[in-house]
Structure formats: C-alpha cells, structure tokens
Design a protein around this motif. Structure first.
Motif, PDB file in Angstrom:
ATOM      1  N   LEU A 360      59.147  41.400  53.939  1.00 54.76           N
ATOM      2  CA  LEU A 360      59.004  42.648  53.216  1.00 54.76           C
ATOM      3  C   LEU A 360      60.363  43.083  52.700  1.00 54.76           C
ATOM      4  O   LEU A 360      61.394  42.709  53.267  1.00 54.76           O
ATOM      5  N   PRO A 361      60.410  43.863  51.635  1.00 53.01           N
ATOM      6  CA  PRO A 361      61.708  44.292  51.100  1.00 53.01           C
ATOM      7  C   PRO A 361      62.460  45.156  52.102  1.00 53.01           C
ATOM      8  O   PRO A 361      61.863  45.823  52.958  1.00 53.01           O
ATOM      9  N   LEU A 369      58.849  51.424  54.095  1.00 50.30           N
ATOM     10  CA  LEU A 369      57.785  50.574  54.610  1.00 50.30           C
ATOM     11  C   LEU A 369      57.237  51.189  55.889  1.00 50.30           C
ATOM     12  O   LEU A 369      57.985  51.492  56.817  1.00 50.30           O
ATOM     13  N   ASP A 370      55.930  51.387  55.937  1.00 47.73           N
ATOM     14  CA  ASP A 370      55.249  51.817  57.148  1.00 47.73           C
ATOM     15  C   ASP A 370      54.345  50.662  57.571  1.00 47.73           C
ATOM     16  O   ASP A 370      53.350  50.367  56.894  1.00 47.73           O
ATOM     17  N   ALA A 407      59.894  45.582  44.508  1.00 48.40           N
ATOM     18  CA  ALA A 407      59.585  45.538  45.939  1.00 48.40           C
ATOM     19  C   ALA A 407      58.430  44.584  46.220  1.00 48.40           C
ATOM     20  O   ALA A 407      58.448  43.824  47.207  1.00 48.40           O
ATOM     21  N   LEU A 408      57.403  44.592  45.370  1.00 55.91           N
ATOM     22  CA  LEU A 408      56.280  43.673  45.566  1.00 55.91           C
ATOM     23  C   LEU A 408      56.720  42.224  45.416  1.00 55.91           C
ATOM     24  O   LEU A 408      56.239  41.325  46.127  1.00 55.91           O
ATOM     25  N   ALA A 409      57.629  41.979  44.486  1.00 55.43           N
ATOM     26  CA  ALA A 409      58.124  40.611  44.300  1.00 55.43           C
ATOM     27  C   ALA A 409      58.862  40.122  45.536  1.00 55.43           C
ATOM     28  O   ALA A 409      58.932  38.911  45.779  1.00 55.43           O
ATOM     29  N   ASP A 410      59.419  41.046  46.320  1.00 48.45           N
ATOM     30  CA  ASP A 410      60.138  40.665  47.532  1.00 48.45           C
ATOM     31  C   ASP A 410      59.210  40.446  48.721  1.00 48.45           C
ATOM     32  O   ASP A 410      59.672  40.067  49.804  1.00 48.45           O
TER      33      ASP A 410
END
Length: 666
Positions: A360-361, A369-370, A407-410
């Motif tokens: 996750l980023p 991030l939760d 962030a999604l790409a990470d």
C-alpha cells in the motif's frame, strides 16, 4: 474520560478506535472470534478476549458474550464500531443496564430510526422532506401491489428494518412487482430478521449526499458538512468524497439545517449520518439516519481536521461538543475508496485467502490508510472482504483525484483477487472526473469501467522482462553471499558461457497466451528477442521504488515488480500482470466443469432451492440461491435441459466449486 474501553467489532474500525484510544491514554480491550485469533485488532489492543466461533452470529453478534468480556476485563465503556451490533437498540440498552457506557446514541433514538417507515413519518411531521410512498403496517401482497400501482413506476421496495443496500429492489413495471417483493422480503428476513417493506417513488438519476451530524448530552446538535457517495454499485458505495461537487453553498446550508432538525427529532446524541437522495434539480429527500459512525467518516476528518472517534469518546464521557456550528471549517477536498478482495470480472464475487503480498502507498499528509490486515493475513469467508480504505486529501478536487490515481498505482495485492484495477479505471472515468455521476450510473454502464486485459505493449513486456532478470540476478547473488563460498564464479548470474554469449529463456503467460523471450546480457543491459520483440534494454535499475530503463533509445520510469512467480508493470494508467511459467512445455487439458453442472462460485449457505430431479428447466432459469459474504447469489441453469440431481438442501453450507445441481447429459 474512560480508563478502559472495549471495542465490540473487528477489522479496520477496531484498529482505528484502538489507535485513537491510545492517543488519549485509554486502555483498550479487543474481542475476537476463532477466525480472528491472530487478527490485527486483537494484536493491537492492550487485552484481547475470545467470544466464540467464526460466524458473526456465534461471536460478534453475541451481545451477552461481549458484555461478559467487558465486565471481566474491567472496561467502563463499549465502542460498537459499525456493522454487527452498532445499531442494535437492545444491545445498547443492555450495555447501559450493565452499568457501562454505550459509545453511540441512546437506544430510544435507534428504535425511532430502526423502522424506515416510522422514520419517514417522524421526519415528515418535523418538516424534513421525504420521498412520496407507502409506509403502512398492512403488508398483504395485494395491498402492497395496489399501493405500488398508486405510487407509479418505477418505484423502490425497501426493507423497513436494515441498511447497507440489503433488501432493496427497483421495480419498473407492475408485472415485476410480485417477484421483486418476494425476493426483497426473503433477503430482509435473512439479513434483519423481519420482512416488512416500504415502497417509495424512485428518483431518476439521483445523487446520494449525506450529512455528518453530532449531538451531545447537553442539547447541542451540529453538522460537519456533507459527503457525496453517488458512485455506487448495487447500492454499495464505491467512491466517497467531501465536499460534494454538486452542492451550492445555499443547498449545502439547507441540507445541513434539515439534517440537524432530523437529529433533533430523535433526541440524537453522538455521531450519526443523515442520508438524503438528491434529484437533478437540487430537490432533496430524507432517506434514513445511520445511528453510528460511517465507514466513510475519514473524508470528513480530513477536510475538517477533526478526529470523530475522539469526539465520540468525549461525548460519551459526558463532555460538551468540542466546537460550535460556526467553528466548523472545510479545507480542501478528500476522496475515499475501499480496497476489497473481490473479482470484478466475475460479478464482484467476494474473495478469500492469504494476502501473499500487500503493498500500500506510504501514509503522508496527502494519503491516509485505514486497514485491518497486513501482508500475510487471511481474508476469511466469514466477514466483509475489505482490505483497506484509501483516503487522499489535497487543496482541490482535481489534485485530490490525481493523488488518488497515484496512490492506487502504488497498491499491489497478491493472493485473493482485488478491485484495484476497477478503481483505477473508475477514477479516470469522465463521469467521476467531472463530478456528474449518479447512483444508478454504474449499474447501467458497468462495462464502461470494468477492467479488461489490454494488449501488452512491447515496451511493457521488455520492462517486465528486465524486472525479472534483475530480480533473478539479485536473488542469485544473495544466495551466493549466504553460502560457503561467496566468491564462487557459479554465483554470478550474468549468463556467461564458455565460447559464446550466454542466453536465458524467460516464459510468461498473459491473456491466455504463452510468451517466450530469449535474453542475453546482465546487470541491466539486455538484448531481448522473441514474442514479436527484438529490443535492447540499457541501464535498467530500481531507483527510488521505480524501474528506470532505456528501451530502444526511449527512457522509461515505471512502477514494476517481479518475483519467481509473476511480474507486473504499471504504465501510469494501468497495470500489466504476467505470470512466470516454466521454460519447458506441457499439454494443458481442458478446464474442469462444463454445461452439465451448477457449482458454488464461493463458500456459502444455500438459502433457497427451486430445482428438483426430473424437472425440465430453461436456460438462465434460477435453480438455487446462495448467501455468501453478506450477499445473495442466484445460480441459474447454464442451458436448457432436465435436472438429473440436486445435491444441496436449504441450510447447507457448501464449499467453493461444490457441484450443487447436475443436468442430464445432452
């Protein structure tokens, strides 16, 4: 303030409450089921108590077991999180009767909202706009059909008790009503224990906008502005954001005032959400009050700078709300998406299994991030398959969307299938980018945003190969360094051969096709030939988390990853995943199964059987209904034929791929 709080929940919300309690110096008690013995929330808390078996009804829905753990541990209060018992008035009452504090609204307030029908009548009396419909207690099918005909079509049937999109059906013409009513009542009875329904006019192309409200024990009620959740699939929220791109300042004020009035109508205390349906012209109607914290509360926290869980704890302890209405500010724009273990290509079937890799980023001032799981944890079949909530914040909406795409790409999930590729495509869709999506759009145009395996560009294949070669060379050097002879020439992975340049064979599987590449060179400089390629890669290296390389004279800097089983490359808009396969060939037999059997697509419980041996069925006819991971799955005949055998009964729990119905051979 409390000294010790028990969290009657699991997953990311339990972890979230634990972290806030720790910030305030409050000790925490986690409860866990047999399936969650090693879950993150149980590890994070100061204490953890077992409360039963893996099924929710054997653990997280057992109020008496949770109360027993609270008393035994010395907790003074119980935080219910969301889901499970969070909106159960009987549980809230039992907590108070036990001399503990329920961190949420009063049981009386919940009961007023527990019935959608009663809630609509109450709100209408207080001047809060409601959608025209039928909320009566007479549930005779003929009466309901007559009321539906009076309201007109399209209309919506909704379970009077419940939420989360369960027990909801859209009926577009009179002839569809009876079957939709039966299905809705069955789902409502299974999910909420009651099959009462209400009817209401269906608003075409509506927006879903909700207002966060907060009340204290001193009579103060305020709102914290809105969240828009119009990007939905089957009534489940997919994208949540604040502020809404649709609202004007005047409409925002009117909706905020209506939300506060709705909360006052039920003497509301603590955190809640008033949900509205908003028409294209800005007409808005009350839907319901969620008498708990919402899954999407982080977007409100990021734009207001407030910790809503801390507010919950302070209000429950008897303190006044930390701020007045005039002190609530909104800064920038926040967007949230939920990463799920599910397969969009298979109708978003929930997944399960070990998270072999979870990347996750990094959290930052712009990315939050939760999560309730980490790499190595297992997504079980017993609960919601959410992996994490990804929330971004920036100065305005375009920048926040750009942050979200990055962030999604990470993100990378290996193990169960995930919805990451779906989310990446969705947040680039013009309807989302322009802020014009409505609640029915995805269900009508889902094909527009479903991810598809695109043709693999030659440069991306070359970069994937380079990532694999770099990985293999590094792994060989590491193994050699750890061996008895770290200077052995046999530990140098440069492909050298006596008398000629060495060659390595890389084999991949992509879109059902086998790709073979012959690679010469080492240390980031390669000549790749095969699979339609004849390219040279120079200077390939991983720098600051990116693969940098020159491919036939063009410089690339991409996200890339590789190991012994797979490789992936992200070109900035989409990810290409390749499976590494052995260099030797083998015969691949035909896939198991066929058109003579209906199998369970995932583990679950059979709730309805419509087939029997000897029955003649039509193609597409519903034969069974399964319940799995909070949703009903309709299993239909793959072709016309005669049922040879039914191998499951109502109530049976079946494994994935179990054959439930067999048809006679053609």
């Amino acid at each position: 303030m409390f000294e010790k709080v028990l969290i009657a929940n699991r997953g990311e919300i339990a972890c979230r409450v634990i972290r806030t309690c720790r910030k305030l110096g409050i000790r925490t008690v986690a409860v866990y089921s047999e399936a969650d013995a090693h879950a993150q929330h149980a590890r994070l808390a100061d204490e953890a108590w077992p409360i039963g078996g893996p099924r929710p009804q054997d653990s997280y829905l057992r109020g008496e077991a949770i109360l027993a753990a609270a008393k035994a541990s010395g907790a003074q209060a119980i935080h219910p999180g969301y889901g499970f018992l969070s909106e159960n008035a009987d549980f809230a009452e039992a907590v108070e009767a036990a001399g503990l504090v329920f961190i949420g609204p009063r049981a009386a307030s919940m009961r007023k909202m527990g019935s959608k029908a009663g809630a609509k009548q109450l709100m209408q009396a207080r001047g809060v706009p409601v959608v025209p419909g039928y909320t009566g207690e007479d549930q005779d099918p003929d009466r309901l059909q007559a009321e539906a005909d009076r309201i007109g079509y399209p209309l919506m049937i909704k379970a009077a008790h419940g939420g989360g999109g369960k027990g909801m059906r859209i009926v577009r013409e009179a002839g569809e009503f009876a079957a939709a009513l039966e299905s809705c009542q069955r789902e409502a009875a299974g999910a909420f224990g009651r099959d009462r329904v209400l009817l209401e006019r269906y608003i075409g192309e509506p927006r879903h906008i909700e207002i966060q409200v907060f009340g204290d024990h001193h009579g103060q009620v305020i709102h914290l502005n809105e969240r828009e959740c119009s990007a939905q699939r089957r009534y489940q929220k997919v994208v949540e954001e604040s502020p809404s791109p649709f609202l004007t300042p005047e409409l925002r004020q009117r909706m905020g005032e209506a939300a506060v009035e709705a909360a006052r109508a039920i003497d509301y205390v603590n955190a809640g959400t008033v949900e509205f349906i908003v028409g294209p012209e800005g007409d808005f109607y009350f839907m319901e009050i969620n008498t708990r914290l919402q899954v999407e509360h982080p977007v409100t926290e990021l734009v207001t700078g407030l910790d809503l869980v801390e507010w919950q704890l302070r209000v429950a302890a008897g303190e006044r709300l930390p701020r007045h209405q005039g002190e609530i500010e909104s800064r920038g724009h926040a967007i949230e998406v939920r990463l799920y273990a599910e397969d969009p290509a298979a109708g978003f079937l929930p997944g399960s299994g070990k998270l072999e890799r979870l990347r996750l980023p990094a959290a930052s001032a712009h990315v939050r991030l939760d999560a309730g799981v980490v790499e190595g944890d297992t997504v079980t079949i017993h609960y919601d398959p959410m992996i994490a909530k990804l929330i971004v914040h920036d100065a305005d909406r375009p920048r926040a969307l750009a942050r979200l795409r990055e962030a999604l790409a990470d993100c990378e999930v290996v193990g169960p299938k995930s919805n990451i590729a779906f989310l990446e495509k969705l947040v680039r869709h013009p309807r989302v980018v322009n802020g014009t999506i409505h609640t029915a759009y995805l269900d009508r145009h889902l094909e527009d945003v479903l991810p598809k395996e695109e043709p693999l560009p030659p440069a991306m294949l070359a970069l994937a190969a380079a990532a694999c070669l770099l990985h293999d060379e590094a792994a060989t050097l590491a193994a050699t360094a750890a061996g008895c002879d770290p200077y052995s020439p046999w530990g140098i992975a440069d492909g050298w051969r006596l008398g000629h340049a060495g060659e390595r064979l890389l084999c991949f599987h992509y879109r059902g096709e086998r790709l073979e590449l012959h690679a010469r060179g080492s240390a980031g400089s390669y000549h790749l030939a095969g699979a339609g390629l004849d390219l040279r890669v120079a200077g390939a290296a991983f720098v600051a988390g990116r693969l940098v390389a020159d491919v036939d004279g063009r410089q690339y800097r991409v996200r890339a990853d590789a190991d012994d089983q797979r490789a992936s490359v992200h070109d900035g808009e989409q990810r290409f995943r390749l499976e590494r396969v052995p260099a030797f060939r083998f015969d691949e037999g035909e896939a198991a199964g066929g058109s003579d059997r209906i199998s369970a697509p995932m583990p679950g419980r059979v709730v309805l059987v419509r087939a029997e041996a000897g029955q003649v069925v039509a193609e597409g006819q519903e034969l069974l209904v399964m319940e799995a991971m909070k949703m009903e799955l309709s299993l239909r005949a793959p072709r016309a034929g005669t049922v040879a055998a039914v191998q499951a009964a109502v109530g049976d729990f079946v494994d994935a791929d179990a054959v439930l119905v067999k048809l006679e051979a053609e």
